[in-house]
Write a protein that holds these residues in place. Sequence first.
Motif, short mmCIF file in Angstrom:
data_model
loop_
_atom_site.label_atom_id
_atom_site.label_comp_id
_atom_site.label_asym_id
_atom_site.label_seq_id
_atom_site.Cartn_x
_atom_site.Cartn_y
_atom_site.Cartn_z
N SER A 145 0.89 -1.20 -0.06
CA SER A 145 -0.14 0.00 0.12
C SER A 145 0.62 1.35 0.03
O SER A 145 2.11 1.30 0.64
N TYR A 147 -0.41 3.77 1.45
CA TYR A 147 -0.95 4.55 2.50
C TYR A 147 -0.26 4.23 3.84
O TYR A 147 -0.23 3.28 4.44
N TRP A 148 0.61 5.04 4.09
CA TRP A 148 1.69 4.88 5.43
C TRP A 148 1.40 5.79 6.43
O TRP A 148 1.71 5.43 7.61
N THR A 150 -2.22 7.20 9.20
CA THR A 150 -3.57 6.83 9.45
C THR A 150 -4.11 7.83 10.29
O THR A 150 -3.32 8.47 11.11
N ASP A 155 -6.74 5.89 6.01
CA ASP A 155 -5.37 5.87 5.87
C ASP A 155 -5.18 6.83 4.65
O ASP A 155 -6.10 6.95 3.74
N ASP A 164 -2.67 12.22 13.70
CA ASP A 164 -2.47 11.09 12.51
C ASP A 164 -1.02 10.51 13.16
O ASP A 164 -0.14 10.90 13.54
N TYR A 167 2.23 3.83 9.99
CA TYR A 167 2.31 2.67 10.00
C TYR A 167 4.04 2.27 9.83
O TYR A 167 4.39 1.14 10.24
#
Length: 209
Positions: A145, A147-148, A150, A155, A164, A167
């Motif tokens: 992904s 998306y690091w 979240t 995400d 926020d 990950y």
Amino acid sequence: MSLLTMTVQVCRRIGSITAPTTVSGSADPAIIQLMALANEEGQDLSSRYPWQSLQNESTFVTVATEAQGTITSLFGAGFRYILNDIMWDRTLIRPIFGPLVPFQWQQLKAQSMTGPFYQFRIRGSSVKFIPVPSAGDTIAAEWISKYWATGAGGDASTYAADADTSYLDEEIMTLGVVWRFKASKGLDYAEDMNNYEVEVAKAITRDGA
């Protein structure tokens, strides 16, 4: 560690910036820059290695056409890249070989490939199979992904709010923001960058193990 707490740590390590009470809502140019550098660090670090925290699994059911669907429809909007040699037909208990490079794909098309194993290619954001599969097989694949980060908004590939989190290893990200800030100001950052790279290398050897 949230964006706010990480930024506070960065300020304390740098020593020349007053630690903020807010980051995303700050009008302080230095804090605005630190948030931009935190996003730069997250984007760079997330793309350096297939971190286990960014690995995902998706399944889909084959249709009897060459194009099985778009990347977004099969894997989701966060798709960055597929992990090679990890796509399987769970119905037939067979691997799906690929991804094929353009030369291999065109060679198989010219040979009117009919089997026995399916192979795939991603082209034009579409996942294509050769030969055309039977409908109804369950296919599973793992992918990375983009998306690091979240938070309350879900995400994402950037920090958007103070609360926020990431990950990724946030101590490594803190080190990354420190050396990037020093580099942007023309300060000596060689030792900070070296320490950062050492920690990244350690994390890679331990990731998922």
